[in-house]
Design a protein around this motif. Structure first.
Motif, PDB file in Angstrom:
ATOM      1  N   ALA A   1       3.245 -11.654   6.109  1.00  0.00           N
ATOM      2  CA  ALA A   1       2.492 -11.003   5.339  1.00  0.00           C
ATOM      3  C   ALA A   1       3.007 -10.110   4.815  1.00  0.00           C
ATOM      4  O   ALA A   1       3.434  -9.117   5.682  1.00  0.00           O
ATOM      5  CB  ALA A   1       1.016 -10.477   5.028  1.00  0.00           C
ATOM      6  N   LEU A   2       3.291  -9.613   3.103  1.00  0.00           N
ATOM      7  CA  LEU A   2       4.044  -8.592   3.191  1.00  0.00           C
ATOM      8  C   LEU A   2       3.336  -8.158   2.056  1.00  0.00           C
ATOM      9  O   LEU A   2       2.254  -8.390   0.959  1.00  0.00           O
ATOM     10  CB  LEU A   2       5.195  -9.025   1.930  1.00  0.00           C
ATOM     11  CG  LEU A   2       6.079  -8.437   1.145  1.00  0.00           C
ATOM     12  CD1 LEU A   2       7.005  -7.385   2.167  1.00  0.00           C
ATOM     13  CD2 LEU A   2       7.382  -9.137   0.469  1.00  0.00           C
ATOM     14  N   TYR A   3       3.120  -6.313   1.340  1.00  0.00           N
ATOM     15  CA  TYR A   3       1.625  -5.737   1.097  1.00  0.00           C
ATOM     16  C   TYR A   3       3.388  -4.394   0.157  1.00  0.00           C
ATOM     17  O   TYR A   3       4.265  -3.878   0.619  1.00  0.00           O
ATOM     18  CB  TYR A   3       1.278  -5.554   1.930  1.00  0.00           C
ATOM     19  CG  TYR A   3      -0.097  -5.653   2.435  1.00  0.00           C
ATOM     20  CD1 TYR A   3      -0.690  -6.298   2.275  1.00  0.00           C
ATOM     21  CD2 TYR A   3       1.058  -6.379   3.967  1.00  0.00           C
ATOM     22  CE1 TYR A   3      -1.685  -7.679   2.400  1.00  0.00           C
ATOM     23  CE2 TYR A   3       0.012  -7.504   4.708  1.00  0.00           C
ATOM     24  CZ  TYR A   3      -1.300  -7.897   4.414  1.00  0.00           C
ATOM     25  OH  TYR A   3      -2.120  -8.547   4.664  1.00  0.00           O
ATOM     26  N   ASP A   4       2.635  -4.470  -0.967  1.00  0.00           N
ATOM     27  CA  ASP A   4       3.017  -3.027  -1.420  1.00  0.00           C
ATOM     28  C   ASP A   4       2.485  -1.630  -1.575  1.00  0.00           C
ATOM     29  O   ASP A   4       1.300  -2.058  -0.357  1.00  0.00           O
ATOM     30  CB  ASP A   4       3.091  -3.232  -3.422  1.00  0.00           C
ATOM     31  CG  ASP A   4       1.612  -3.319  -3.899  1.00  0.00           C
ATOM     32  OD1 ASP A   4       0.584  -3.455  -3.188  1.00  0.00           O
ATOM     33  OD2 ASP A   4       1.632  -3.519  -4.334  1.00  0.00           O
ATOM     34  N   GLU A   5       3.490  -0.422  -1.648  1.00  0.00           N
ATOM     35  CA  GLU A   5       2.743   0.749  -1.552  1.00  0.00           C
ATOM     36  C   GLU A   5       1.277   1.115  -1.452  1.00  0.00           C
ATOM     37  O   GLU A   5       0.416   1.385  -0.942  1.00  0.00           O
ATOM     38  CB  GLU A   5       3.203   1.815  -2.214  1.00  0.00           C
ATOM     39  CG  GLU A   5       5.194   1.443  -1.877  1.00  0.00           C
ATOM     40  CD  GLU A   5       5.213   2.819  -2.665  1.00  0.00           C
ATOM     41  OE1 GLU A   5       6.317   3.641  -1.326  1.00  0.00           O
ATOM     42  OE2 GLU A   5       5.817   3.117  -3.968  1.00  0.00           O
ATOM     43  N   SER A   6       0.418   0.008  -2.597  1.00  0.00           N
ATOM     44  CA  SER A   6      -1.358   0.075  -2.916  1.00  0.00           C
ATOM     45  C   SER A   6      -1.576  -0.800  -1.417  1.00  0.00           C
ATOM     46  O   SER A   6      -2.745  -0.419  -1.976  1.00  0.00           O
ATOM     47  CB  SER A   6      -1.452  -0.277  -3.639  1.00  0.00           C
ATOM     48  OG  SER A   6      -1.395  -2.309  -4.109  1.00  0.00           O
ATOM     49  N   GLY A   7      -1.152  -1.192  -1.047  1.00  0.00           N
ATOM     50  CA  GLY A   7      -1.787  -2.163  -0.280  1.00  0.00           C
ATOM     51  C   GLY A   7      -1.605  -3.479  -0.655  1.00  0.00           C
ATOM     52  O   GLY A   7      -2.676  -4.941   0.114  1.00  0.00           O
ATOM     53  N   ARG A   8      -1.497  -4.529  -1.975  1.00  0.00           N
ATOM     54  CA  ARG A   8      -1.980  -5.078  -1.963  1.00  0.00           C
ATOM     55  C   ARG A   8      -0.928  -6.368  -1.394  1.00  0.00           C
ATOM     56  O   ARG A   8       0.220  -5.866  -1.643  1.00  0.00           O
ATOM     57  CB  ARG A   8      -1.806  -5.114  -3.715  1.00  0.00           C
ATOM     58  CG  ARG A   8      -1.687  -7.238  -4.577  1.00  0.00           C
ATOM     59  CD  ARG A   8      -1.775  -6.770  -5.691  1.00  0.00           C
ATOM     60  NE  ARG A   8      -0.657  -6.054  -6.644  1.00  0.00           N
ATOM     61  CZ  ARG A   8       0.576  -6.833  -6.867  1.00  0.00           C
ATOM     62  NH1 ARG A   8      -0.092  -8.064  -6.464  1.00  0.00           N
ATOM     63  NH2 ARG A   8       1.572  -5.984  -7.453  1.00  0.00           N
ATOM     64  N   GLU A   9      -1.097  -7.428  -1.576  1.00  0.00           N
ATOM     65  CA  GLU A   9      -0.900  -8.765  -0.820  1.00  0.00           C
ATOM     66  C   GLU A   9       0.220  -8.841  -2.042  1.00  0.00           C
ATOM     67  O   GLU A   9      -0.523  -9.447  -2.452  1.00  0.00           O
ATOM     68  CB  GLU A   9      -0.906  -9.584   0.216  1.00  0.00           C
ATOM     69  CG  GLU A   9      -0.626 -10.923   1.134  1.00  0.00           C
ATOM     70  CD  GLU A   9      -1.288 -11.422   1.448  1.00  0.00           C
ATOM     71  OE1 GLU A   9      -1.442 -13.085   1.072  1.00  0.00           O
ATOM     72  OE2 GLU A   9      -2.276 -11.649   2.812  1.00  0.00           O
TER      73      GLU A   9
END
Length: 828
Positions: A335-343
């Motif tokens: 699972a990959l997330y951006d800096e806001s924690g969104r997948e």
């Protein structure tokens, strides 16, 4: 008085790696030899023990085959030196490392006993060492950095002194000796480890034991030091340990080009984490890790807008099957997330491959977080993974999936970050085969893709060919390269046939990496379905668990027009859904697998192994097996797979003057089919269990033999003839074994190891220069025409070396075997 025994089990199954594959109680006692009446007869069975066994100390442990369950890390970067932990069984005392190919060399640093329970004194001693090292590392840090490590973990807190307990009885006041210091490969060079590495050591060793799934197959460990040459060819090697009991099974070790890192627990960057997260990784990078029960490993990396990232996991690739876990391997998820924690991306496989691959085009600069875990939160030391992250080339589709032998062939490619859109295929002579190729760029190399090479004429599917009226006409024999180009697409091929003619239609797609799940139907001119097939199992592809390629073999009922319809059974389709369809008369053929891929044998003695025949297009004839280019003195016994047999146990005999170190052997199978003699390589393999139930022949790269024990063996033991012993059904026959006499040994039992039903060792008689075995066949259980090899084995209930522990009641210690005895049941 001495007892003779023979294997009396009725059913037979293909044996696994262990020498003795029968269940307890698989022996039936058939008689005794009275003592004192005739001295030569009296110790006939004892003579057998002497001639088959020169190194009793090793043979005591013949069934304790050393095994590797995992390597961690399971790879390294070319030009680096890496320390690798090996988990396995019976690996203590390992003295050397054998690695296939070139560019990697290794040595054993140490081996360790299992750590099942840490005693309180051991824990306190280790905590004290870790606490002092932590304090020293913190003292050397700048104040700003030190503040990030202020949270004191439990293991680093000083323990209050515990008052000594008064002895319950003054007479028993002698204190118990302290336990030995804890031994663990992570403690090697502990004083040189960084602060983060110290936390990792504590997290791994003090991991709650009640949460671990203990497994004796991986609880012994060894620490290796491997040196990778800067010019080492990227790719896979096979690693084996050389132990006092012999060679282990092979385990994959990967050589890469990207900078590598090891996970460091705890690696959870959430606010309550006791340590600051490590700096984000720079790409490209390759991450090595292990998943424990309930574990989620998290990694941060820096990415730039516009980068096309490929995140590829190797987990099931490294440990193909787990015998005691469902579905039978470590099922990794990403699972990959951006800096806001969104997948922003997720993957739990790559098409039909359990190892996930995640593709992601970076929308903006920033730090991204990658989570890896098991799909159902299992874990253990052998849940090992390697994750490559970066803009590396990755081929997602190729067409065509092969070419004609001896003819130039180029495949068109599609994928991510490819330096070229075409790939030249090697179609040099070598017979029908599946081969592999990679696209090589200036910086990185792509994933390997499979393709097939065959001698038949080839053509390409032409659309539209979806209906009977639009069917593409083909002449036979032929291979058609095609695609199910869209969901619901039907590819139809028409040909003329004659009554009584036998036709084979076979799809190669899933075996070549295509996502196609084919279904074939053969219809006559009236539209009547004569045959259809969805999935055809293929034991040659030991890593496939969903055999999705179709196969038909049909005798045509009349002259006229016929057509084949090919679809995707799941109603899927697309440019990646490529296939190769072979249509024509049967081509009888075969492939061979030798199990195990590591063979341990005493000098001058024989050891059994199994060769599996994977027959194609109805070939049922005999197959002869031969050593090719072997050093002098190596011989095979019973080296024929009889007509109709799918496997046979044969023996490998080592020379009396044995070489030092592992020897790579090459075997070849030969069969005369029509006017042609086919020669096929015998591919070494491991017989691996999946999820308690399923068996798979997983190919290996090399068949490696090691002579265990003294380099010089005893007197030779040979059969008087290599011709099959013809045993009348309901009668008996004799076979002579040439061997010198030896000293008398006690408590010996003679047996046939896993014999055919109804075949028994009836009597053993000593004669000048050897002995004679009398073999009997039951007229009811042993059918006329049965052809097999007999393995004669010796067992002892006594410890064969001074100081050894006595055998447990009912336990038998194997002492060796004779060369395989070919036999055939004939009419009386």
């Amino acid at each position: 008085m001495m007892t003779l025994a023979y294997g009396g089990s009725v059913g037979r199954t293909a044996p696994s790696r262990s020498l003795d594959t029968r269940p307890e109680g698989g022996y039936c006692f058939i008689g005794t030899i009275p003592a004192g009446r005739y001295s030569r007869t009296r110790f006939s069975a004892l003579l057998f023990l002497t001639i088959v066994m020169a190194t009793a100390g090793w043979c005591q442990n013949a069934t304790r085959a050393p095994q590797i369950g995992y390597l961690y890390p399971a790879g390294g970067q070319a030009g680096q030196t890496v320390h690798v932990i090996v988990g396995g069984q019976f690996v203590r005392g390992a003295r050397d490392v054998y690695i296939s190919g070139s560019g990697v060399r290794g040595k054993v640093v140490a081996t360790y006993r299992p750590v099942r329970n840490i005693q309180q004194e051991q824990r306190v001693e280790l905590e004290e060492r870790l606490r002092k090292l932590r304090e020293a590392r913190l003292a050397a840090m700048p104040p700003a950095e030190r503040r990030q490590w202020e949270t004191v973990p439990e293991w680093a807190r000083p323990r209050p002194a515990r008052p000594a307990a008064a002895p319950a009885n003054a007479r028993n006041a002698t204190p118990a000796p302290p336990p030995p210091p804890l031994e663990h490969p992570l403690l090697d060079q502990l004083e040189k480890k960084s602060l983060r590495e110290l936390y990792h050591v504590a997290a791994q060793i003090f991991f709650p034991r009640q949460k671990k799934q203990l497994n004796s197959q991986i609880d012994e460990t060894a620490l290796l030091e491997l040196t990778l040459d800067p010019r080492a060819e990227p790719g896979e090697r096979e690693l084996r340990l050389v132990t006092p009991l012999g060679l282990t099974n092979p385990m994959l070790f990967q050589v890469g080009t990207a900078p590598e890192t090891l996970e460091s627990e705890p690696n959870d960057p959430r606010p309550w984490s006791p340590i600051p997260p490590p700096p984000p990784l720079s790409l490209p990078a390759l991450i090595n890790g292990q998943i424990m029960p309930g574990d989620v490993d998290r990694f941060r990396f820096q990415a730039r807008a516009g980068q096309q990232l490929v995140v590829a996991v190797a987990a099931r690739r490294l440990v193909p099957y787990l015998a005691d876990a469902v579905p039978g391997w470590f099922q990794a998820t990403l699972a990959l997330y951006d800096e806001s924690g969104r997948e922003v991306a997720f993957a739990d496989d790559y098409r039909f491959d359990p190892d996930p691959v995640l593709f992601f085009k970076v929308p903006r600069n920033g730090v991204y977080q990658l989570d890896v875990r098991d799909s159902i939160y299992r874990g253990r030391e052998d849940f090992v993974y390697r994750i490559e992250i970066g803009p590396q080339p990755f081929i997602t589709r190729m067409f065509p999936l092969g070419g004609r032998e001896g003819q130039p062939a180029t495949a068109a490619l599609d994928g991510w970050n490819l330096p070229a859109r075409q790939l030249t295929l090697d179609t040099s002579a070598g017979g029908p085969a599946i081969r592999y190729a990679r696209l090589r760029g200036n910086i990185a190399t792509s994933n390997a893709v499979a393709y097939a090479v065959d001698a038949l004429p080839e053509s390409t599917e032409n659309e539209p060919n979806d209906t009977e009226r639009k069917a593409q006409k083909v002449t036979l024999p032929r291979i058609v390269n095609g695609r199910v180009a869209r969901p619901g697409d039907v590819d139809v091929f028409a040909f003329e046939g004659r009554a009584g003619e036998e036709i084979v239609a076979e799809v190669h797609a899933r075996r070549l990496g295509s996502p196609l799940d084919s279904r074939l139907r053969l219809l006559d001119a009236s539209g009547k379905v004569l045959a259809w097939n969805d999935d055809q199992p293929d034991k040659e592809t030991g890593l496939l668990t969903h055999h999705a390629d179709s196969y038909l073999r049909v005798r045509l009922p009349r002259d006229g027009a016929y057509r084949l319809e090919l679809i995707d059974a799941q109603k899927h389709g697309g440019e990646a859904y490529a296939y190769r369809l072979r249509i024509g008369p049967p081509r009888p053929d075969f492939a061979l697998r030798a199990v195990p891929a590591s063979i341990n044998v005493s000098a001058g003695r024989a050891v059994p192994f199994t060769v599996h025949a994977l027959r194609r297009d109805g070939y049922a004839g005999p197959i002869d097996v031969a050593l090719v280019g072997a050093p002098a003195g190596w011989t095979l016994g019973g080296a024929r797979i009889s007509a109709g047999r799918d496997w046979v146990r044969m023996t490998l005999t080592a020379p009396r003057e044995a070489p030092a170190g592992p020897i790579v052997l090459r075997l070849e199978g030969r069969a005369k089919i029509g006017a042609e003699t086919l020669r096929r390589p015998v591919v070494p393999a491991e017989d691996m269990m999946q999820a308690f139930a399923y068996q798979h022949l997983v190919p290996a790269r090399e068949l490696v033999a090691l002579v265990v024990g003294p380099r010089r063996g005893g007197p030779p033991v040979q059969l008087a003839t290599t011709d099959p012993v013809r045993i009348p059904a309901g009668g008996s026959a004799q076979v002579r074994v040439n061997a010198p006499l030896g000293p008398m040994l006690q408590n010996v039992q003679l047996a046939l190891s896993d014999p055919p039903a109804g075949v028994a060792l009836q009597k053993t008689t000593v004669v000048p220069g050897g002995l004679v075995l009398t073999l009997a066949a039951d007229g009811k259980s042993a059918p006329v025409g049965l052809a097999d090899n007999l393995i004669v084995e010796a067992y002892s209930n006594a410890p064969p070396r001074p100081g050894a522990q006595p055998a447990r009641p009912g336990q038998r210690v194997s002492l060796g075997v004779l060369p395989a005895i070919p036999c055939e049941i004939v009419k009386r």
